[in-house]
Scaffold this active site. Structure first.
Site, mmCIF file in Angstrom:
data_model
loop_
_atom_site.group_PDB
_atom_site.id
_atom_site.type_symbol
_atom_site.label_atom_id
_atom_site.label_comp_id
_atom_site.label_asym_id
_atom_site.label_seq_id
_atom_site.Cartn_x
_atom_site.Cartn_y
_atom_site.Cartn_z
ATOM 1 N N CYS A 2 0.833 -1.201 0.000
ATOM 2 C CA CYS A 2 0.000 0.000 0.000
ATOM 3 C C CYS A 2 0.871 1.256 0.000
ATOM 4 C CB CYS A 2 -0.959 0.047 1.178
ATOM 5 S SG CYS A 2 -2.103 -1.331 1.285
ATOM 6 N N ARG A 29 5.316 -0.445 -4.548
ATOM 7 C CA ARG A 29 4.977 -0.984 -3.233
ATOM 8 C C ARG A 29 3.953 -2.112 -3.325
ATOM 9 N NH1 ARG A 29 6.627 2.003 1.050
ATOM 10 N NH2 ARG A 29 4.934 1.246 2.369
ATOM 11 N N TRP A 76 -3.015 -2.616 -1.566
ATOM 12 C CA TRP A 76 -2.708 -4.035 -1.758
ATOM 13 C C TRP A 76 -3.625 -4.786 -0.800
ATOM 14 C CZ3 TRP A 76 1.978 -7.233 0.221
ATOM 15 C CH2 TRP A 76 2.127 -8.380 -0.569
ATOM 16 N N ASN A 102 -2.515 2.664 5.567
ATOM 17 C CA ASN A 102 -1.601 1.564 5.263
ATOM 18 C C ASN A 102 -1.369 0.798 6.551
ATOM 19 O OD1 ASN A 102 0.362 -0.148 4.269
ATOM 20 N ND2 ASN A 102 2.005 1.374 4.373
ATOM 21 N N GLY A 103 -1.535 -0.533 6.516
ATOM 22 C CA GLY A 103 -1.343 -1.352 7.707
ATOM 23 C C GLY A 103 -2.519 -2.283 7.928
ATOM 24 N N GLU A 466 20.161 -16.614 -3.576
ATOM 25 C CA GLU A 466 19.668 -15.335 -4.087
ATOM 26 C C GLU A 466 19.313 -15.435 -5.572
ATOM 27 O OE1 GLU A 466 18.536 -11.322 -4.396
ATOM 28 O OE2 GLU A 466 18.569 -12.794 -2.777
ATOM 29 N N LYS A 470 15.587 -14.594 -7.088
ATOM 30 C CA LYS A 470 15.308 -13.639 -8.156
ATOM 31 C C LYS A 470 14.442 -14.272 -9.238
ATOM 32 C CE LYS A 470 15.924 -10.532 -6.685
ATOM 33 N NZ LYS A 470 16.364 -10.749 -5.346
ATOM 34 N N GLU A 473 10.799 -14.918 -7.947
ATOM 35 C CA GLU A 473 10.091 -13.672 -7.650
ATOM 36 C C GLU A 473 9.416 -13.084 -8.881
ATOM 37 O OE1 GLU A 473 12.085 -11.114 -4.072
ATOM 38 O OE2 GLU A 473 13.287 -11.327 -5.871
ATOM 39 N N HIS A 489 21.910 -35.640 -0.409
ATOM 40 C CA HIS A 489 21.030 -35.716 0.753
ATOM 41 C C HIS A 489 19.588 -35.367 0.391
ATOM 42 C CE1 HIS A 489 24.381 -36.379 3.497
ATOM 43 N NE2 HIS A 489 25.037 -35.441 2.827
ATOM 44 N N LYS A 589 7.227 -4.059 -2.515
ATOM 45 C CA LYS A 589 8.591 -3.649 -2.184
ATOM 46 C C LYS A 589 8.819 -3.563 -0.685
ATOM 47 C CE LYS A 589 12.682 -2.237 -3.454
ATOM 48 N NZ LYS A 589 13.582 -3.209 -4.073
#
Length: 594
Positions: A2, A29, A76, A102-103, A466, A470, A473, A489, A589
């Site tokens: 948001c 965001r 969002w 927002n929250g 990482e 990427k 995502e 394993h 974000k």
């Protein structure tokens, strides 16, 4: 998640175009809807709907709204599906108060039931809608807007950044925050609120950072901040040195590729923090343990820090996910340095963990956003110098975090050779970027893939994690990173004919064992893409494809360089899939709530 914007102009001009411009800068965001509220002619005007900003604007003409002050929001969804009714701003049933938030309000159901019993009528499924109803209730009882907001935050529980306007107090915006980011901008033509600085860089560079529970009042004459006892708080004003152009694409197709190409500069600029980091080490003094706390990409940077500090300085080092921190909190003491790594400096889990760590230990924040919550609450701060990062998938902030960690480890261990090697990293990154066209063509080979595996040993293991992150995502391909020695394993059972396996294999102590792992997956039909040293004929003969890195890149600094081709692979595979790498589904974000 948001985004909030508020603006009140000094002169008599319509604010909607500025609100729209500012809120458009907060797409990164994460959002599913957009809305604006302005005040004119004694009433609140609202336009809002679900969908992309450009689609909603085309339908509703968001810039065509009267009024010289107002608020805006990109949402969002958390409570209630994406819809016009659930979009912000929200109002009370009499349209006297409008709010953006927002929250998450944790006790909203209890509040809603009580207000409904009192005769309030709700239209949406959101938790936010209780806020304008509470404000209206308190104002109907004779309270002004500022104190109605004060009373409201005394009732609600959870995380929030709130901005409110009322028809009963025109030419005023009242805002407050708790555990969600909110900044105040002082501009030549007006005063601003925003969730993040890129929204208002074009209009204001002088910034105030409200603390939890403070009330901010904006009108056309200025900004006043009150504490919980109604005392005026004289806030420090910080100037943001980022330019508006830094938050624009500057000719690149996407922010992500722009930011990948800015990584050499991010490293070079962050290396200027050496003196500051040395001062921190000197002040910390006797150190018996380091504990990194982070989430996502920052967690992978922290894992590299563990390898560095333990191998170079011999200090026991742990890495804990911020969301899991509370289970380890009892192990802290005054000889422990707890390092919090966060791009935004506002990550909710990290902030909660920081408050706990401050009770027993010295704390250090490594962040990219000046004035963010972590910078204000940690004992020490390392400011990465990446500039604004708009792409949701972190790239340049990751290498800037790594650079800070490398400097910290090298200075802690008095390792002059490593410090010298770090100076060469920007040049090595630029050499990799010269291969961008080659990597783009190579990435087209993997459009068929449903699974990807990444292997690395030692310093290259966090790089594998990482690289996999990427890919998943932004391309939505299942990617997994593994320590190469763990193949037998379990993961080896997943290797089938044609499955892409990326092997990170810089020259160094781990080369021969990693080569054995490469041959293991190759013998089982994997399509092996190797990231290794230029001129390595043995690697070239065994891999199906290779991306070559300068052989001068030592194993210890490989994470700073070898991550770049992995970012490019993820980016170009995503384009082949037809997805937008800047706006991955379901992600945002700045994750500021749990």
């Amino acid at each position: 998640m948001c985004g909030i914007v508020g603006c009140i102009l000094k002169e008599d001009e319509d604010v909607a175009p500025i609100l729209f411009d500012c809120i458009s800068k907060l797409e990164y965001r994460g959002y599913d809807s957009i809305g604006l509220a302005t005040f004119a002619d004694g009433k609140i005007n609202i336009k809002k709907d679900k969908g992309k900003i450009e689609e909603v604007d085309k339908s509703l003409n968001l810039t065509d709204m009267p009024g010289k002050f107002g608020i805006a929001h990109v949402r969002w969804a958390t409570h209630g599906d994406p819809s016009k009714l659930n979009s912000h701003p929200h109002v009370d049933e009499e349209n006297t108060v409008a709010v953006v938030h927002n929250g998450i309000i944790e006790n909203y159901l209890e509040i809603k039931e009580k207000l409904t019993a009192e005769g309030h009528v709700f239209k949406s499924e959101t938790d936010t809608e209780v806020i304008p109803h509470l404000i209206q209730k308190f104002m109907d009882e004779g309270t002004d807007l500022e104190h109605a907001v004060r009373k409201t935050i005394g009732v609600i529980e959870g995380a929030y950044a709130i901005a409110a306007i009322s028809i009963n107090e025109p030419d005023k915006i009242v805002a407050t925050r708790k555990d969600s980011p909110l900044i105040v901008g002082l501009g030549e033509n007006g005063y601003y609120l925003a969730s993040d600085s890129p929204a208002i860089l074009k209009y204001a560079k002088d910034i105030i950072y409200p603390e939890k529970g403070e009330i901010v009042i904006l009108d056309k004459t200025g900004v006043v901040v009150h504490d919980e006892f109604d005392n005026v708080v004289n806030k420090d004003i910080e100037t943001i040195n980022w330019t508006p152009e830094m938050a624009e694409k500057e000719g690149y197709e996407h922010f992500m590729i722009k930011e990948i190409n800015e990584q050499a500069t991010a490293v070079r600029n962050t290396l200027t923090q050496r003196e500051n980091i040395q001062n921190i080490i000197d002040e910390v003094g006797d150190l018996q343990r380091v504990c990194f706390v982070a989430c996502g990409t920052s967690y992978h940077a922290s894992l590299t820090g563990k390898y560095l500090i333990e191998s170079l300085a011999g200090i026991p080092t742990d890495v804990i996910l911020a969301s899991e921190f509370k289970y380890s909190a009892n192990t802290l003491n005054d000889k422990t340095l707890v390092v919090f790594i966060s791009q935004s400096g506002e990550t909710a889990d990290s902030l909660k963990a920081l408050d706990v760590a401050n009770e027993t230990s010295k704390t250090l924040g490594i962040v990219n956003v000046a004035g963010s919550a972590i910078t204000r609450r940690a004992d020490y701060v390392i400011q990465t110098q990446a500039g604004p990062e708009i792409g949701v998938a972190a790239t340049k902030t990751y290498v800037a975090q790594l650079t800070s960690i490398y400097l910290f480890a090298a200075l802690l261990a008095h390792d002059e050779e490593l410090l010298s090697d770090l100076d060469n990293v920007p040049e090595f990154i630029d050499e990799v970027l010269l291969q961008e066209d080659l990597i783009m063509e190579l990435s087209k080979r993997y459009n068929y893939a449903r699974d990807f595996f990444y292997l690395g040993r030692g310093y290259s293991y966090p790089t594998a994690l990482e690289g996999a992150l990427k890919l998943k995502e932004i391309s939505y391909i299942h990617g997994e990173g593994y320590a190469a020695g763990e193949l037998k394993h379990g993961p080896l059972a997943l290797i089938d004919e044609g499955i892409p396996v990326v092997v990170i294999i810089p020259p160094g102590d781990n080369y021969r064992k990693t080569m054995s792992n490469l041959e293991e997956v190759k013998s089982r039909g994997a399509n092996v893409l190797a990231i290794g040293a230029a001129g390595d004929e043995s690697l070239k003969s065994k891999a199906d494809a290779i991306i070559s890195i300068s052989p001068e890149v030592k194993e210890i600094i490989a994470p700073l360089v070898y991550i770049v081709p992995l970012q490019l692979i993820a980016y170009y595979i995503t384009l082949e899939k037809g997805h937008d790498p800047d706006k991955p589904k379901n992600l945002a974000k700045c994750v500021t709530v749990e």
